[in-house]
Scaffold this motif. Structure first.
Motif, short mmCIF file in Angstrom:
data_model
loop_
_atom_site.label_atom_id
_atom_site.label_comp_id
_atom_site.label_asym_id
_atom_site.label_seq_id
_atom_site.Cartn_x
_atom_site.Cartn_y
_atom_site.Cartn_z
N PHE A 199 12.39 -13.21 60.96
CA PHE A 199 13.75 -13.39 61.47
C PHE A 199 13.76 -14.51 62.51
O PHE A 199 13.64 -14.28 63.71
N GLU A 200 13.90 -15.72 62.02
CA GLU A 200 13.98 -16.90 62.87
C GLU A 200 15.11 -17.79 62.37
O GLU A 200 15.38 -17.84 61.16
N PRO A 201 15.79 -18.50 63.28
CA PRO A 201 16.94 -19.32 62.87
C PRO A 201 16.62 -20.30 61.74
O PRO A 201 17.46 -20.54 60.86
N GLU A 202 15.42 -20.89 61.75
CA GLU A 202 15.07 -21.90 60.75
C GLU A 202 14.87 -21.28 59.37
O GLU A 202 14.80 -22.01 58.38
N ASN A 203 14.77 -19.96 59.30
CA ASN A 203 14.66 -19.28 58.00
C ASN A 203 16.02 -18.80 57.50
O ASN A 203 16.11 -18.22 56.41
N HIS A 204 17.06 -19.02 58.30
CA HIS A 204 18.44 -18.79 57.90
C HIS A 204 18.71 -17.37 57.38
O HIS A 204 19.50 -17.18 56.46
N VAL A 205 18.04 -16.41 58.01
CA VAL A 205 18.26 -15.02 57.59
C VAL A 205 19.68 -14.58 57.90
O VAL A 205 20.32 -13.91 57.08
N SER A 206 20.20 -14.96 59.06
CA SER A 206 21.57 -14.53 59.40
C SER A 206 22.59 -15.14 58.46
O SER A 206 23.55 -14.48 58.06
N GLU A 207 22.39 -16.41 58.08
CA GLU A 207 23.32 -17.04 57.13
C GLU A 207 23.25 -16.37 55.76
O GLU A 207 24.28 -16.21 55.09
N ILE A 208 22.05 -16.00 55.35
CA ILE A 208 21.90 -15.33 54.06
C ILE A 208 22.60 -13.98 54.08
O ILE A 208 23.33 -13.61 53.14
N VAL A 209 22.37 -13.21 55.15
CA VAL A 209 23.00 -11.90 55.25
C VAL A 209 24.52 -12.05 55.33
O VAL A 209 25.27 -11.31 54.66
N LEU A 269 17.19 -12.18 41.83
CA LEU A 269 17.18 -13.48 42.49
C LEU A 269 16.44 -13.36 43.81
O LEU A 269 16.67 -12.42 44.58
N TYR A 270 15.54 -14.30 44.08
CA TYR A 270 14.89 -14.39 45.38
C TYR A 270 15.60 -15.48 46.17
O TYR A 270 15.75 -16.61 45.70
N VAL A 271 16.04 -15.16 47.40
CA VAL A 271 16.79 -16.09 48.23
C VAL A 271 15.89 -16.56 49.37
O VAL A 271 15.43 -15.76 50.19
N HIS A 272 15.64 -17.87 49.40
CA HIS A 272 14.64 -18.46 50.29
C HIS A 272 15.32 -19.39 51.28
O HIS A 272 15.83 -20.45 50.90
N GLY A 273 15.31 -19.02 52.56
CA GLY A 273 16.03 -19.80 53.56
C GLY A 273 15.19 -20.67 54.46
O GLY A 273 15.71 -21.30 55.37
N HIS A 274 13.88 -20.74 54.23
CA HIS A 274 13.00 -21.51 55.11
C HIS A 274 13.33 -23.01 55.03
O HIS A 274 13.56 -23.54 53.95
N SER A 275 13.31 -23.68 56.20
CA SER A 275 13.79 -25.06 56.20
C SER A 275 12.92 -26.06 56.93
O SER A 275 13.11 -27.27 56.78
N VAL A 276 11.94 -25.64 57.75
CA VAL A 276 11.19 -26.63 58.53
C VAL A 276 9.70 -26.61 58.24
O VAL A 276 8.96 -27.42 58.79
#
Length: 379
Positions: A199-209, A269-276
């Motif tokens: 749960f880190e901003p760069e993994n965009h968990v909050s945006e996904i949820v 579906l696997y949702v992958h939010g990692h960005s950095v």
């Protein structure tokens, strides 16, 4: 060769990409006849694992000091101990200041740079400056810098004029895995979407949820993960998931690898939010499981997936990906098979271990990129 692996939490791998790489590469180096020592965080544990010798040392339990304190003790143990190493791999660019101590000991060292850590929101101004300075020190002091994705290799070339060693991760390939453990979580094959992330901003968990809550998706979105040192962000995610009729299920960390394999393999579906980061092991694990992927639209992810994927940039994009997946499950299954074939061809742990072996033999034989670049940024 006698090889030391430093700078991670150690093995068995239970946390992230570095630990997975250490376990998968380390055990294969042992199989190839090398002596491998892994430095692990913690004051106790087994002395060996899968043929690797383990050294357990403590670490300060603070976000800014945990990695550095443990690596400092590990380098001290290497420098003052009687064991002699032919080569070492230090993981995480933050540990670059310790490289001279290993050089004084006469140990050629490769540094695994990881992703662009200074872009992470969890680091304040001082942390960001430290990581950028550590990148420059890596360029100056490492005998080789390892990049795990083409985007990271391009970054070091563009910023510093340094050629790196491109060594990605491997993908475990799951063929026809069972689904009996899904009942532990009240799930059925193809009947849920999956997120696995810290749960880190760069993994965009909050945006996904948030996107899942806003979407018209009927299937639950199962979120595996948590985060040390991120109470505020975790509370934000929990607040979004707690909305009425959200369909989001936060299950915390799942350390049972058999259950985790089944979760990856049987998600629609696997949702992958990692960005950095660079090449992400969780993304590869989903591909190897034959699962369709929706990924945050950044070069690292697109490069790994090869374009055969759904992408998103915000909550609306997440909602669209979930809805499209549920509208055509057959296409999702076909996309998953294509991704599995790609993973089996391009992301093999045996090939990765061979790459590490060749690199370590090369630097042990005298090759070094020290002096190739000054460490000054071109921009």
């Amino acid at each position: 060769m006698r090889i030391a692996l430093l700078g991670t939490r150690g093995v068995p791998a239970q946390y992230g990409g570095f630990e997975t790489a250490v376990e998968e590469v380390g055990r294969r180096l042992v199989d190839r006849g090398h002596e491998v020592t892994v430095y692990c965080r913690g004051s106790g544990g087994a002395d060996s694992y899968r043929g690797m010798t383990l050294v357990h040392l403590p670490a300060a339990r603070r976000k800014a000091l945990e990695t550095l304190s443990h690596t400092a003790l590990s380098v001290g143990h290497v420098s003052l101990g009687r064991a002699r190493y032919d080569a070492a791999v230090v993981f995480n660019a933050a540990n670059a200041p310790f490289l001279p101590a290993l050089r004084l000991r006469g140990i050629p060292t490769a540094l695994h740079a990881d992703g662009l850590e200074w872009k992470r929101a969890k680091w304040g101004g001082a942390g960001k400056r430290y990581y950028r300075a550590a990148e420059a020190l890596s360029v100056r002091w490492a005998d080789a810098v390892i990049a795990d994705a083409q985007g990271i290799a391009d970054y070091y070339e563009d910023e510093f004029g340094l050629p790196t060693e491109l060594l990605a991760y491997g993908a475990p390939i799951l063929r026809d895995p069972p689904a009996d453990r899904l009942a532990d979580l009240g799930l059925e094959p193809g009947g849920y979407h999956l997120v696995v992330a810290r749960f880190e901003p760069e993994n965009h968990v909050s945006e996904i949820v948030d996107g899942a809550v806003r979407s018209g998706a009927r299937l639950p979105v199962v979120v595996v993960g948590s985060a040390p040192y991120a109470d505020d962000y975790t509370a934000r995610v929990e607040g979004l998931a707690a909305r009425e009729h959200s369909g989001v299920r936060l299950v915390g960390g799942v350390w049972d690898q058999e259950l985790l394999d089944q979760l990856y393999a049987h998600a629609l579906l696997y949702v992958h939010g990692h960005s950095v980061g660079g090449t992400n092991p969780s993304l590869l694990r989903a591909m190897g499981a034959g699962t369709a992927v929706a990924a945050y639209d950044v070069s690292f992810n697109v490069g790994v997936l090869g374009g055969d994927d759904l992408v998103f940039r915000d909550e609306e994009g997440v909602a669209s990906c979930l809805e499209r997946a549920e509208a055509d499950p057959a296409e999702m299954r076909a996309a998953g098979r294509r991704l599995q074939d790609r993973a089996a061809e391009l992301y093999r742990w045996d090939d990765v271990a061979e790459g590490y072996e060749k690199l370590l033999e090369k630097i042990a034989g005298g090759h070094s990129t020290r002096g190739v670049a000054s460490g000054r940024r071109r921009g």
